[in-house]
Write a protein that holds these residues in place. Structure first.
Motif, short mmCIF file in Angstrom:
data_model
loop_
_atom_site.label_atom_id
_atom_site.label_comp_id
_atom_site.label_asym_id
_atom_site.label_seq_id
_atom_site.Cartn_x
_atom_site.Cartn_y
_atom_site.Cartn_z
N GLN A 197 -4.24 4.38 -0.92
CA GLN A 197 -5.57 4.87 -0.54
C GLN A 197 -5.66 6.40 -0.67
N GLU B 225 -3.79 8.56 1.15
CA GLU B 225 -3.48 9.23 2.42
C GLU B 225 -2.07 9.80 2.40
N CYS C 181 -6.02 9.16 11.58
CA CYS C 181 -6.36 8.40 10.38
C CYS C 181 -7.59 7.53 10.63
N CYS D 270 -3.16 11.66 9.77
CA CYS D 270 -3.34 11.83 8.34
C CYS D 270 -3.52 13.32 8.02
N THR E 15 0.05 6.77 0.42
CA THR E 15 -0.43 5.40 0.26
C THR E 15 -1.32 5.26 -0.96
N ARG F 281 0.34 10.11 5.38
CA ARG F 281 0.42 9.69 6.78
C ARG F 281 1.68 10.22 7.46
N GLN G 164 -9.32 13.31 3.85
CA GLN G 164 -8.00 12.73 4.07
C GLN G 164 -7.42 12.11 2.80
N ARG G 165 -8.10 12.28 1.66
CA ARG G 165 -7.64 11.68 0.41
C ARG G 165 -6.97 12.74 -0.46
N ASP H 151 0.81 -1.22 0.00
CA ASP H 151 0.00 0.00 0.00
C ASP H 151 0.84 1.27 0.00
N GLU I 31 -13.46 3.50 5.73
CA GLU I 31 -13.01 4.03 4.45
C GLU I 31 -12.31 5.37 4.65
N VAL I 32 -11.33 5.63 3.78
CA VAL I 32 -10.63 6.91 3.85
C VAL I 32 -11.61 8.02 3.51
N TYR J 74 -8.64 5.08 8.15
CA TYR J 74 -8.32 3.77 7.58
C TYR J 74 -7.28 3.07 8.46
#
Length: 567
Positions: free
Chosen positions: A509, A511, A534, A521, A507, A513, A545-546, A462, A540-541, A536
């Motif tokens: 996803q 994120e 965070c 995050c 990541t 981090r 945070q995405r 990831d 779900e993210v 996730y």
């Protein structure tokens, strides 16, 4: 409906009986409540009801029993008298009851000493010196702790205090606080371990002071060793059933020792800590916390130490019940024979750092338990700033020894956050590994699953990028940095190569981090970028945070990678 004389008589008798019984219980309850308030010297019934949210007859019986000296299974109050009675002082004085002391109208001479004290000790030494050695701490323990009796037998304790260039005021007040709060029947000795101090007042003046206290022994090491070896020297010299480790800048509250001793008598494989109360390095204020507010010790992937929240306590859970903790600080107690069965501290942990994590991992993974007793309270003064900046390599070496012996494959998480530790020589680990195998200790995955599930290890598949994100040339690069407070806006700061608050992971996803004492995050909050917990893999993210990595937008951004894979 018609009522007969007979039926009316019966119903009347029933009502009179019911009223009589209700009145009896109401008056009895009120009397018992008044009795409690009187015996416990509570200032008001409101304070009593606030402290006892679920009062019961059992509580009354416990209070009544605590004043009953006929039960031979328990120690009497007289038997638990301290080594030294604290001098009574009804007058006001600096720091009384743990209240803060703030100097006013400071003279030029006092200001000079203030500055010297801050530079020399990293705390307000002048304020410390004005607070009496025998000051009191306000007893705000839970009612259940104040009224609790302690079962026989509890054995004897050796209190070990190591010091290096400690201030006279903190060291001497630590010693007196132990003597004035520890039962003579339980406290066998205080062992002072001098780790080659150089200050004059810690030489002959300290020796003269110790001569007047037969219970106190002073042992001087021949060469500077650090926390772990110095504590091992004290443990070997001890003669008590239980070893209690204290720092040289502590103050013990009333009733601090008995809970630790009783729990070890009940659970011989327990390493138990008092509640560590923060003592201000400026005003020396100290307060006793309630059980619900007691923090637990936690760690992170770079093997730092921090404080976390205990699990939510149920309303009917006793306020004097022990609290499980993933790791503990250096102020703790353990049965001497069990301590040496575990091999004690790794004496190759030099100077400062990682010793509390090493013993914590060892106890948990090898069958023991770590606990905090909410009835035991010890104040600890944390100095201003970090005083071991010149020991970075030694701290990295110590942490590497712990990671290599106890973390198994998870040691890679440590190296990713402290990459230079990979190239530091950790020394010979064969003795520690042989001990781990002999004790048939569990894998580190057990620790994560059962005690510290929030230490999430992002699967390698990831991870897209992992490193420092910088702008500018190598000679003048500044990096994305979380700053000293992750809840404030992220900053740009000169790249220091030490990762920590500049180590960010991108990541699959989406994120970004940051691993500090917690998994954080990156999020956008209005006009600033900051961090939150965070979500996730527990969920779900969330959209906030995405993040999307767009190659051509990063022409001026350079990644100094620790890890990079194809997206």
């Amino acid at each position: 409906m018609k009522w007969s004389v007979k039926s009316l008589f019966k119903r009347g008798c029933f009502v009179v009986t019911a009223v009589t019984v209700a009145s009896y219980y109401f008056l009895t309850l009120k009397w018992r409540r008044t009795y409690l308030e009187f015996r416990l010297d509570l200032s008001s019934s409101e304070e009593f009801m606030e402290s006892q949210s679920s009062w019961s007859w059992t509580t009354f019986d416990a209070v009544k029993a605590s004043h009953d000296n006929t039960d031979s299974r328990y120690y009497t109050k007289e038997k638990l008298a301290p080594w030294i009675e604290r001098p009574t002082n009804s007058n006001e004085y600096p720091g009384k009851n743990g209240d803060p002391y703030v100097m006013k109208n400071v003279t030029a001479g006092e200001q000079q000493r203030l500055d010297e004290g801050w530079n020399k000790y990293r705390f307000n030494e002048l304020v410390c010196s004005k607070i009496p050695f025998h000051r009191t701490i306000r007893d705000d323990r839970e009612i259940s702790c104040k009224t609790r009796r302690w079962k026989k037998p509890l054995g004897t304790a050796s209190v070990i205090i190591i010091f290096y260039n400690e201030a006279w005021c903190t060291l001497i007040r630590t010693i007196f606080s132990v003597l004035e709060t520890s039962p003579k029947m339980l406290l066998k000795e205080i062992i002072l371990i001098d780790d080659v101090s150089t200050y004059d007042d810690l030489k002959s003046p300290l020796e003269e002071f110790v001569k007047n206290l037969k219970i106190v022994r002073l042992i001087r090491l021949k060469e500077r060793s650090g926390i772990a070896p110095a504590r091992m020297a004290g443990a070997r010299a001890s003669t008590g059933d239980v070893i209690v480790f204290l720092d040289a800048h502590c103050e013990c509250a009333n009733g601090w020792l008995e809970p630790l001793m009783e729990r070890i008598a009940e659970e011989p494989m327990a390493l138990i800590s008092p509640v560590i109360e923060d003592m201000s390095y400026d005003t020396f204020s100290m307060k006793i916390r309630k059980t619900r507010d007691v923090p637990i010790g936690v760690t992170n992937w770079d093997l730092g130490f921090g404080w976390g929240y205990q699990r939510k306590r149920s309303a009917d859970e006793p306020t004097d019940a022990v609290i499980k903790s993933p790791v503990v600080v250096g102020v703790s107690a353990i049965r001497k024979s069990y301590f040496f069965e575990l091999g004690g501290f790794d004496e190759e942990l030099k100077f400062w750092g990682a010793e509390q994590l090493e013993i914590s991992f060892k106890v948990w993974l090898c069958g023991g338990t770590l606990e905090i007793h909410p009835c035991s309270h010890v104040g600890h003064m944390h100095r201003r700033g970090f005083q071991y900046d010149d020991l970075a390599d030694e701290i990295a070496r110590n942490s590497k020894r712990v990671a290599e012996v106890w973390m198994g494959d998870y040691k890679e998480q440590f190296y990713r956050r402290w990459p230079r530790a990979r190239f530091i020589d950790a020394g010979d680990l064969s003795k520690q590994i042989a001990l781990r195998d002999k004790l048939k200790c569990k894998d580190f995955s057990w620790f994560l699953e059962n005690l510290h599930s929030d230490m999430y290890a992002v699967p390698e598949d990831d991870v897209v990028y992992w490193g420092q994100w910088a702008t500018g040339t190598n000679g003048s690069a500044v990096c994305f940095d979380s700053g000293s407070d992750v809840f404030k806006a992220m900053i740009l700061y000169p790249c220091h190569g030490e990762t920590g608050n500049q180590l960010l992971m991108y990541t699959r996803q989406g994120e970004m981090r940051l691993n500090a004492e917690h998994e954080w995050c990156m999020v956008q909050m209005g006009s600033k970028v900051t961090f939150t917990s965070c979500v996730y893999p527990e969920g779900e993210v969330p959209e906030k945070q995405r993040w999307k990595f767009i190659e051509n937008l990063f022409r001026e951004i350079h990644l100094f990678p620790i890890f990079q894979r194809e997206k």
